[in-house]
Design an enzyme around this catalytic site. Structure first.
Site, PDB file in Angstrom:
ATOM      1  CB  SER A 104       7.251 -13.381 -53.313  1.00 53.84           C
ATOM      2  OG  SER A 104       6.924 -13.594 -54.669  1.00 53.84           O
ATOM      3  N   GLY A 106       7.708 -15.502 -48.488  1.00 49.91           N
ATOM      4  CA  GLY A 106       7.605 -16.668 -47.603  1.00 49.91           C
ATOM      5  C   GLY A 106       6.810 -16.460 -46.327  1.00 49.91           C
ATOM      6  CG  HIS A 107       6.185 -12.936 -44.608  1.00 47.25           C
ATOM      7  ND1 HIS A 107       7.082 -12.598 -45.579  1.00 47.25           N
ATOM      8  CD2 HIS A 107       6.702 -12.496 -43.446  1.00 47.25           C
ATOM      9  CE1 HIS A 107       8.093 -11.967 -45.026  1.00 47.25           C
ATOM     10  NE2 HIS A 107       7.893 -11.894 -43.731  1.00 47.25           N
ATOM     11  CB  VAL A 174       6.349  -6.988 -53.896  1.00 45.99           C
ATOM     12  CG1 VAL A 174       5.572  -6.607 -55.120  1.00 45.99           C
ATOM     13  CG2 VAL A 174       6.745  -5.758 -53.093  1.00 45.99           C
ATOM     14  N   GLY A 175       5.262 -10.110 -54.176  1.00 48.92           N
ATOM     15  CA  GLY A 175       4.539 -11.087 -54.993  1.00 48.92           C
ATOM     16  C   GLY A 175       3.297 -11.622 -54.311  1.00 48.92           C
ATOM     17  CE1 TYR A 438      -2.709 -10.217 -41.705  1.00 49.90           C
ATOM     18  CE2 TYR A 438      -4.869  -9.582 -40.916  1.00 49.90           C
ATOM     19  CZ  TYR A 438      -3.548  -9.277 -41.147  1.00 49.90           C
ATOM     20  OH  TYR A 438      -3.067  -8.039 -40.803  1.00 49.90           O
TER      21      TYR A 438
END
Ligand SMILES: Cc1cc2nc3c(=O)[nH]c(=O)nc-3n(C[C@H](O)[C@H](O)[C@H](O)COP(=O)(O)OP(=O)(O)OC[C@H]3O[C@@H](n4cnc5c(N)ncnc54)[C@H](O)[C@@H]3O)c2cc1C
Ligand SMILES: *[C@@H]1O[C@H](CO)[C@@H](O)[C@H](O)[C@H]1NC(C)=O
Ligand SMILES: *[C@@H]1O[C@H](CO)[C@@H](O)[C@H](O)[C@H]1NC(C)=O
Ligand SMILES: *[C@@H]1O[C@H](CO)[C@@H](O)[C@H](O)[C@H]1NC(C)=O
Ligand SMILES: *[C@@H]1O[C@H](CO)[C@@H](O)[C@H](O)[C@H]1NC(C)=O
Ligand SMILES: *[C@@H]1O[C@H](CO)[C@@H](O)[C@H](O)[C@H]1NC(C)=O
Ligand SMILES: *[C@@H]1O[C@H](CO)[C@@H](O)[C@H](O)[C@H]1NC(C)=O
Length: 496
Positions: A104, A106-107, A174-175, A438
Site C-alpha cells: 500500500s 511501501g513503508h 492506510v492498508g 516496526y
C-alpha cells in the site's frame, strides 16, 4: 559529550525467470478472464520488460537500502485500479503458483511488501485511494492505497472538530499501517487506529470481497493488529472519526544532559503514562551532531489538521496543509529500526548506562512513546494488537546512514543490534515484545515458502502474546493452504 533530549511533539531474479517463465505466462493469461472488459487490466500490468517497470517498483520502496540491483525483483507489478483487478490478481497468482506481495504505502521496515526470495508478483494498491467522509455519522470509508496525509487532509477539509488516531508520517499507506495497529499522538485519548475501525472490505483467498458481516467477527478481529498480509487483501476500512477541539496545543522542550535531562527523563517515566489522556508527550533522544541551541518552550495553538504537519516538522509556520497531499518520490534514507516495550521504570543508573552506550552512535535516535490512558482500558484480546495495560512506553530505535551499499547496511544494522542487546535488562522479556508495524526480521523468521508453525511461534509471541494462538486458528479457517504469506506471516496449523 551531550545527549540531547527533547521532550516533544515533533520530531537472483534471472534464475527465477527461467524457472517460472511458464508460471508468469499462465498468470498473465489468467488475468483478463477474471475482469469485465469495461475494467481492462492490461494497462495496470508491469512485467520486467516494461519501460516503466523500475520506476513503478521504486516509487513505493521507502527504504533506500533496498534500491540496489541485488534486491530480488518481482516478475510483475499489478497497479490495481479496480476491485476486480485485485480479485483477479489473487485468483491468478494462486492458480499459477506465484507468491503475492501486497503493497500500500511501501513503508515496511524490512521490505516485505515488495521483496521475496521466491518467484513473486506485487499487488500495488496506490491507485485505490478514495476517501468518503460521512460527517453526519462521523465515519469514513478509506481505501487501502490512501496515505495518512490524504486522510488527514480530507478530514480537516471537512470538519474542524474531527480527527483520526493514526501515525505521524504522512506517506504511510492506510492498508499496511492500520492492519498492523497504527498509533500516533491521539493514542492516550482514543487508542490506536484499529480501536477505531468499524468495518472493512477484504479480498479473501478465493477472490471474494468480504465485509465485516460476511467475513465474521474472528477474521475482522485478526486484521485489526494481526497484519493484513496473512489473511487477504484489505481493500478499504470504515473508520470512526473522533472528536478534537478546534484548537490543540503543541510544545517542544529540549534538554541536554548538562541541563538535567536524565532527571527529567527519569521522572517522565512516572508521569507521562499517568497524565490526563489529552496529553501525549513523546521523547526523542539523540546525540546531536553539533552544539545545539535550546529552543524556547513555547506553546503553539493550531487546528488538529495543522498539528499533523507541525508535529512532523516544528520548524515551520503551518499556514497551509496542502503538504499532506504530497506523495514523496525516491527514498532518500537508508535505515533499520527495532522496538521494545517498557513495563518498569528504568532507574537513573540505567539511564546513565544507556547514554554511555548511545554516545558513540550519532546515527541513532530513540523515540519513547507513553502509553496509559485509553490504551490501558482496552483488553489485550479485544483486537489482535496486544500491547495494552502494563506498558509504560514503547521505544523505537532507529538507525540511519548516508553511505550506499551492503557493507554500510551491515555496519549500521549491527550497531543497532548491539544497542538493542544492551537494552535487554530494561525492557519486556519472555516474550520480548515488538510492535508489528516496526517490522523486524531479527526477532525470528519462517522460510517464506514454508512458514513453519514452530518458527512462527517465536516471532508471533513477541508480536502478539497470547493472541498468536487465535491468529493461527483464524488463519487455518480462512487460508488453510497458506497462500497469503511472508517471512513473518501467521501460518495455518494446529498449536495443541
Ligand atoms: C517514516 C516512517 C514513520 C512511521 N511512523 C509510524 C507511526 O507514527 N505510527 C505507527 O504506528 N507506525 C509508523 N510507521 C510504521 C508503519 O506503520 C508501517 O511501516 C506500516 O506497515 C506501513 O504501511 P504501508 O502500507 O505504508 O506499508 P507496506 O510496506 O505497503 O505494507 C506493510 C505490510 O502490510 C502489508 N499490506 C500492505 N497493504 C496491504 C493491504 N492492502 N492488504 C493486506 N496487507 C497489506 C504488506 O504486505 C506488508 O506486510 C512508520 C514508518 C516509517 C517508514
Ligand atoms: C514482456 O514480457 C511478457 C511476459 O513474458 C510478454 O507477454 C510480453 O509480450 C513482453 N512484451 C514485450 C514488449 O516484449
Ligand atoms: C448514517 O447512519 C444511519 C444509521 O446507521 C443510516 O441510516 C444513514 O443512512 C447514514 N447516513 C448516510 C449519509 O449514509
Ligand atoms: C478544502 O480544500 C480545498 C483545496 O485545497 C480548499 O480550496 C478549500 O478552501 C478547503 N476547505 C476547507 C473548509 O478547508
Ligand atoms: C506564523 O504565521 C502567523 C499568521 O500568518 C503570524 O501571525 C505569526 O507571526 C507567524 N509566526 C512565525 C513564528 O513566523
Ligand atoms: C565490503 O566488504 C567486503 C568484505 O569485508 C570487502 O571485500 C569489500 O571490498 C567491501 N566493499 C566495499 C564497496 O567497500
Ligand atoms: C524453499 O526455499 C528454499 C530456499 O529458499 C529451498 O531450498 C527449498 O527447496 C524450498 N522448499 C520448497 C518446498 O519449495
Amino acid at each position: 559529550m551531550e545527549a540531547l533530549i527533547s521532550l516533544l511533539l515533533v520530531t537472483m531474479s534471472s534464475i527465477f525467470l527461467s524457472v517460472s517463465g511458464s508460471n508468469l505466462e499462465s498468470f498473465l493469461q489468467c488475468l483478463p478472464q477474471h475482469v469485465q472488459p469495461s475494467n481492462p487490466i492490461s494497462d495496470v500490468i508491469f512485467t520486467q520488460n516494461h519501460s516503466n517497470f523500475q520506476s513503478v517498483l521504486n516509487a513505493y520502496i521507502k527504504n533506500r537500502k533496498f534500491l540496489i540491483a541485488s534486491t530480488p525483483k518481482p516478475l510483475a507489478i499489478l497497479t490495481a485500479k479496480h476491485e476486480s483487478h485485485v480479485q483477479a490478481t489473487v485468483i491468478c497468482a494462486k492458480q499459477a503458483g506465484l507468491e503475492l506481495r501486497i503493497r500500500s504505502g511501501g513503508h515496511d521496515y524490512d521490505g516485505l511488501s515488495y521483496i521475496s526470495t521466491v518467484p513473486f508478483v506485487i499487488l500495488d494498491m496506490f491507485n485505490l485511494r478514495s476517501i468518503d467522509i460521512d460527517i453526519a455519522n462521523e465515519t469514513a470509508w478509506v481505501q487501502a492505497g490512501a496515505t495518512l496525509g490524504e486522510l488527514y487532509f480530507k478530514i480537516a477539509n471537512t470538519s474542524k472538530v474531527h480527527a483520526f488516531p493514526a501515525g505521524v508520517c504522512h506517506s504511510l499507506g492506510v492498508g499496511g499501517h492500520i492492519s498492523g495497529g497504527g498509533y500516533g499522538n491521539l493514542l492516550r485519548k482514543y487508542g490506536i487506529s484499529v480501536d477505531n475501525v468499524i468495518d472493512a472490505q477484504l479480498v479473501d483467498v478465493k477472490g471474494r470481497i468480504l465485509n465485516r458481516e460476511s467475513m465474521g467477527e474472528d477474521l475482522f478481529w485478526a486484521i485489526r493488529g494481526g497484519g493484513g498480509a496473512s489473511f487477504g487483501v484489505i481493500l478499504a476500512w470504515k473508520i470512526k472519526l473522533v472528536a478534537v477541539p478546534e484548537k490543540v496545543t503543541l510544545f517542544k522542550v529540549d534538554k541536554t544532559l548538562a541541563q538535567g535531562a536524565t532527571d527529567v527523563l527519569y521522572k517522565w517515566q512516572y508521569v507521562a503514562p499517568k497524565l490526563p489522556e489529552e496529553l501525549f508527550i513523546r521523547v526523542m533522544i539523540l546525540v546531536p551532531k553539533e552544539e545545539k541551541t535550546v529552543s524556547p518552550n513555547d506553546c503553539h495553538e493550531m487546528s488538529w489538521g495543522q498539528s499533523t504537519v507541525f508535529f512532523l516538522d516544528s520548524s515551520q509556520n503551518v499556514t497551509s496543509i496542502d503538504v499532506l497531499l504530497q506523495r514523496p518520490t525516491e527514498a532518500k534514507i537508508s535505515f533499520k529500526a527495532k522496538s521494545d516495550y517498557v513495563k518498569n521504570v528504568i532507574p537513573r543508573e540505567g539511564l546513565e548506562e544507556i547514554w554511555k552506550k548511545m554516545i558513540d552512535n550519532e546515527n541513532m535516535f530513540m523515540q519513547w512513546n507513553p502509553y496509559g490512558g485509553r490504551m490501558s482500558e482496552i483488553s489485550e484480546s479485544e483486537t489482535a494488537f496486544p500491547h495494552r495495560a502494563g506498558n509504560l512506553f514503547l521505544i523505537q530505535y532507529y538507525e540511519s546512514w548516508p553511505e550506499e551499499g551492503i557493507n554500510a547496511t551491515d555496519l549500521y544494522t549491527n550497531k543497532l543490534r548491539d544497542f538493542y542487546d544492551s537494552m535487554a535488562p530494561y525492557v519486556s522479556s519472555n516474550p520480548r515484545n515488538t510492535y508489528l508495524n516496526y517490522r523486524d526480521l531479527d526477532i525470528g523468521i519462517s522460510s517464506n515458502n514454508q512458514t513453519s508453525l514452530k518458527d512462527a511461534e517465536v516471532y508471533g509471541t513477541k508480536y502478539f502474546n497470547g493472541n498468536f494462538k487465535k491468529l493461527v486458528e483464524v488463519k487455518t479457517r480462512f487460508d488453510p493452504d497458506n497462500f497469503f504469506k511472508n517471512e513473518q506471516s501467521i501460518p495455518p496449523g494446529n498449536l495443541n
